[in-house]
Design an enzyme around this catalytic site. Sequence first.
Site, PDB file in Angstrom:
ATOM      1  N   GLY A  69      51.113  35.255  39.105  1.00 56.64           N
ATOM      2  CA  GLY A  69      50.532  35.036  40.414  1.00 56.64           C
ATOM      3  C   GLY A  69      49.502  33.914  40.377  1.00 56.64           C
ATOM      4  O   GLY A  69      49.377  33.127  41.322  1.00 56.64           O
ATOM      5  N   SER A 207      52.411  38.536  43.025  1.00 54.11           N
ATOM      6  CA  SER A 207      52.436  38.767  41.581  1.00 54.11           C
ATOM      7  C   SER A 207      53.097  40.109  41.286  1.00 54.11           C
ATOM      8  O   SER A 207      52.669  41.142  41.807  1.00 54.11           O
ATOM      9  CB  SER A 207      50.996  38.759  41.069  1.00 54.11           C
ATOM     10  OG  SER A 207      50.960  39.079  39.705  1.00 54.11           O
ATOM     11  N   CYS A 333      38.446  39.604  37.757  1.00 50.32           N
ATOM     12  CA  CYS A 333      39.052  38.699  36.805  1.00 50.32           C
ATOM     13  C   CYS A 333      38.680  38.977  35.398  1.00 50.32           C
ATOM     14  O   CYS A 333      39.443  38.765  34.482  1.00 50.32           O
ATOM     15  CB  CYS A 333      38.661  37.296  37.123  1.00 50.32           C
ATOM     16  SG  CYS A 333      39.827  36.778  38.280  1.00 50.32           S
TER      17      CYS A 333
END
Lengths: 483, 483
Positions: A69, A207, A333
Amino acid sequence: MVYFDAASALPPHPVARQALLAALDEGWADPARLHREGRRARLLLDAARESAAESLGCRPDELVFTPSGTRALHAAVAGALAGRRRVSRRLVVSAVEHSAVLHAADAHRADGGTVAELGVDRLGRVDPAQVAELLSGGPGASEDGPGEEGTAALLCLQSANHEVGTLQPVAEVAEICRAAGVPLLVDAAQSAPWEAPPAGWSLLAASAHKWGGPGGVGLLAVRKGVRFAPAPPLDEREYGRMPGFPDLPAIVAAAASLRAVRAAAAAEGARLRALVDRLREAVPRLVPDCEVVGDPVRRLPHLVTFSCLYADGESLLLGLDRAGFSVSSGSSCTSSTLTPSHVLRAMGVLSEGNVRVSLPPGTTGADVEEFLRVLPEVVSSVRAQLDAPGAGTPKAGTSAAAPATEVADRAEDEGLTVDALGKRCPLPVIELAKVIGRVPVGGVVTVLADDEAARLDIPAWCAMRGQEYLGADGTAYRVRRTS
Amino acid sequence: MVYFDAASALPPHPVARQALLAALDEGWADPARLHREGRRARLLLDAARESAAESLGCRPDELVFTPSGTRALHAAVAGALAGRRRVSRRLVVSAVEHSAVLHAADAHRADGGTVAELGVDRLGRVDPAQVAELLSGGPGASEDGPGEEGTAALLCLQSANHEVGTLQPVAEVAEICRAAGVPLLVDAAQSAPWEAPPAGWSLLAASAHKWGGPGGVGLLAVRKGVRFAPAPPLDEREYGRMPGFPDLPAIVAAAASLRAVRAAAAAEGARLRALVDRLREAVPRLVPDCEVVGDPVRRLPHLVTFSCLYADGESLLLGLDRAGFSVSSGSSCTSSTLTPSHVLRAMGVLSEGNVRVSLPPGTTGADVEEFLRVLPEVVSSVRAQLDAPGAGTPKAGTSAAAPATEVADRAEDEGLTVDALGKRCPLPVIELAKVIGRVPVGGVVTVLADDEAARLDIPAWCAMRGQEYLGADGTAYRVRRTS
């Protein structure tokens, strides 16, 4: 062990596993080859593309598979910007996009382009009116290049936020973009497992590992007619848009599992929505000084995020892990980052003690009740270790904070000053909470803190505790006691 | 059905399949997460990195996983060039590199850099002496920028050629690069299944589906101390060198199968080498007007390439496919290209009727003998369809060539002229072959041909048939009959 980090990745869906196994036998060859094995691989690739395109609401020849993604987003931003380079070099992104979009924006900035950031409200939602204003002459929240107001090469808006679950007004924004002639990139990573994105997008990214497909498969769709100039080097793969030998078994598994997940999405979404409602109601009731963030209604069905005063996310995460629950904290993240989540910062809400719970399909009510049973103990134990207010006696030798009496009282006549320089979140807030009782109502306390999270968390603490935040001067934060 | 296209992709190795299945259960989570599932994924990733690094002869922290060998090469070229941008913007590549390297070179050119091409001999091998000359002041074969002779930002050399199997003198070239202070990128895609690349490289790229690992896994190693500036956008994955969620099960399978394949490489290599020797000896004996290309000794164990006059590769490939054999033809990158292979062109050998046979592990002598049995029939059938010289009567209604008598005799007094404009390979050569008998010894025939392959194939035909090639003027090729 209960896994509550579905928004990060899901275990392979049974259909993904089955399709992957079959395609390992049938789809290992190069689909660009003319021989039997190549033709067979090509048929599988074509079928996967058709199926995935149908799930996303686009034509097969608008869709290419990418290795992730992240790669889909990077390629989408770069290709759209290059395609409209002569029209404008201004990129508009919402402040709460996935870091892959923000990294692509950084690269654009480094390449001489400009980036305008679209703010969000306290629920994490962009305002369509602000989009309209921004595309018709207004500056962005952090315009950083020479004035190019009134036009844009591209606008990026996620369909739903990955940290707090808030849905964005994609359809309204798409209509505004259409009227302004600006292409819209929708990052549909979080919502794609649940529904096809609202129509009106120009580019779309998703994704597969978000819906139980394998890792290594992203999807990038570009509507016919949208100017798109993919960044070289390229080859003839994927309509010349994504180079390299494709991971065909993974692609086949991704397409098959998306279809299977979607077939169950309405029922499973409703079920998980009720479990999340239960969490949203119970967590702040069971855990003192805790704030649930994100939109309570217009949200992903399976995700809830809350922040706890006087605690740090990493300790909560590890404590919950020991208690049998896998959750996430802070930025989506990396959990190793020291900076607070850019999403929570953009929303202006508390970032300390942040926990994201995202329920995988199949989560039971019993799992949720057990989580609610252990959570207060875990939070309270983390607070005790930090010697937080109201957390009881810290365990001997484990207190990370110096006793508050030593750090206060530095300049009694000018109001209290708390020196928390060099101390990491949540210690500055803990020390502030400890001394506030010694400040007369109407008096002011100054907190010296150089941890970046303080900029978010001291004002958030004031809002939660009903005290008045007077502002910051460098690393000096001033708070007036009002009650 | 016998698959002889191992150099393109291999079916999954049993070890790859087994490892992939296990890692689907254990390694689906995000290895950057702190929870149990994340830590377990991290352990698998670390173990795979250690294993693959050992197989490639590097340190684990020098190695990152990429989504494909192509991506590894693109990232290697871009990162090395950016890292040495202030030293030089001259890139040196061999003329027979994989198209991924040549595409990266094109991107460098488009970005204002210069590219020097290193020629090869008729066996496809670069000359270390020419490398030394090029790095100490000499121009490349196709220097295309402002003179920057005598230095280079990067030199790219494959360990073995993917189309003809010729091994390159990597160790000697590495020593020359070391002395000149120029980093060397070795594309080890074809040789990695057989042995660790010779020491001395600065950057290394490989691809798992070449050894029976899954698609979707490339490897990029950068030696400590080599200047490397990966191209943004990036994230914190893979030491900040390759962004995006990693396909961990595929990575685990890639590392495990590389180890398994290497354990058997010496014995299997010797066995396949003998089978290829058998093919190299028998094919030109059984098929008239056929040339085996590439180095007969310093070569990959499992690969042989030959070209057949008066035939086209695609028809041969489809004919062999019908006869039960999957082979490849022409450029390794796409069989749909109309341009002749850049590798064969750089070698100056015949490109028409090109067939690459690459034997997968386990190929039997019986498979090879059966191939040798059907090949002459297939070639002869393709030639008959094209009405090629000596191919017998073409089948009614299937001749693609106009009768030779109609195209010749245009200007009898100035020598024969054959008009093959608009005709595709191998027709121009077929028409040349048909009229040569009508030219007196010492006389000249002119062939008009605008197919790109003619530039290679008419001189190659002359060399094979002992006629004199006088050169080309635009689309007019002149040939003197000498025997």
